[in-house]
Design a protein around this motif. Structure first.
Motif, short mmCIF file in Angstrom:
data_model
loop_
_atom_site.label_atom_id
_atom_site.label_comp_id
_atom_site.label_asym_id
_atom_site.label_seq_id
_atom_site.Cartn_x
_atom_site.Cartn_y
_atom_site.Cartn_z
N PHE A 198 7.29 -3.82 9.75
CA PHE A 198 7.72 -2.56 9.29
C PHE A 198 6.66 -2.08 8.36
O PHE A 198 5.72 -2.89 8.17
N ARG A 199 6.47 -0.92 8.20
CA ARG A 199 5.60 -0.11 7.60
C ARG A 199 5.95 0.47 6.06
O ARG A 199 5.01 0.98 5.65
N SER A 200 7.23 0.30 5.73
CA SER A 200 7.70 0.81 4.43
C SER A 200 8.90 0.01 4.09
O SER A 200 9.55 -0.67 5.05
N LEU B 102 11.65 1.33 3.25
CA LEU B 102 12.69 1.98 3.65
C LEU B 102 12.80 1.69 5.26
O LEU B 102 14.15 1.49 5.69
N GLU B 103 11.85 1.17 5.97
CA GLU B 103 11.89 0.93 7.28
C GLU B 103 12.47 -0.47 7.17
O GLU B 103 13.17 -0.92 8.20
N LEU B 104 12.21 -1.45 6.25
CA LEU B 104 12.58 -2.76 6.34
C LEU B 104 14.13 -2.47 6.24
O LEU B 104 14.84 -3.28 6.73
N VAL B 105 14.47 -1.81 4.98
CA VAL B 105 16.02 -1.45 5.09
C VAL B 105 16.74 -1.15 6.28
O VAL B 105 17.75 -1.70 6.74
N ARG B 106 16.18 -0.22 6.94
CA ARG B 106 16.89 0.15 8.18
C ARG B 106 16.92 -0.92 9.25
O ARG B 106 17.77 -1.01 9.81
N GLN C 16 0.97 -1.09 0.02
CA GLN C 16 -0.24 0.11 0.03
C GLN C 16 0.89 1.30 0.22
O GLN C 16 2.23 1.12 0.59
N ASN C 17 0.41 2.40 -0.50
CA ASN C 17 1.09 3.54 -0.55
C ASN C 17 2.35 3.45 -1.31
O ASN C 17 3.46 4.04 -0.93
N THR C 18 2.54 2.70 -2.26
CA THR C 18 3.53 2.37 -3.20
C THR C 18 4.66 1.94 -2.26
O THR C 18 5.98 2.42 -2.58
#
Length: 173
Positions: free
Chosen positions: A140-142, A144-148, A121-123
């Motif tokens: 994770f919510r995005s 980028l958060e997964l990468v972090r 969701q939300n690209t």
């Protein structure tokens, strides 16, 4: 009754085993495994691994994307509206190439993460990741958060980390 392994749902089509074999501040090399692909798919950065995962989810149409990526290109790779169907049954049409248990047995030399993307969701992605060696699970919510989260597990925090590198690529993309 659903079996559990490594803290994730055992028989799910949206699980990817991310095996990191080498990592430094700019590159994270490894392999990813999925039950709808035979053998390993190598990657030379987290950005490339995520691109391969996104392509897989698009092929399976699961988890189904709520939005399409915008692009300056007018081709299917760019994800132009109306280019791909939204039947939501791509994974039902595909044959499992590997038993999920077998794909989860693989381990990376530096670390192993079992990623379960539950929503797109939300690209971006939302889901959970399990750091296999430490038996720790985080949501994770995005992407980028997964990468972090992956960065923090790999000890690559800092100005040259993969999270900063991916954020720069996303903003330049």
């Amino acid at each position: 009754m659903e079996e559990e392994r490594a803290g994730v749902g055992f028989d799910r089509q949206n699980i990817v085993n991310l095996c990191i074999d080498s990592c430094d501040e700019k590159e994270q090399r490894g392999r990813l495994y999925h039950q709808y692909r035979s053998g390993a798919s190598s990657f030379f950065s987290l950005f490339e691994a995520f691109a391969k995962m996104e392509q897989l989810y698009d092929e399976l149409e699961f988890p189904q994307a709520s939005t399409r990526y915008r692009s300056f290109r007018n081709d299917p790779v760019g994800g132009r509206m109306g280019q791909r169907g939204l039947s939501g049954s791509g994974w039902k049409k595909r044959r499992k190439m590997e038993i999920l248990d077998k794909t989860l047995e693989e381990r990376g030399e530096c670390a192993t993460f079992v990623v379960r993307v539950m929503y797109r969701q939300n690209t971006s992605w939302q889901g959970e990741v399990t750091w296999v060696e430490k038996q720790k699970k985080e949501r994770f919510r995005s992407a980028l958060e997964l990468v972090r989260l992956l960065d923090s597990a790999l000890g690559a925090e800092g100005s040259g980390s993969a999270a900063v590198f991916l954020a720069e690529k996303e903003s330049a993309g």
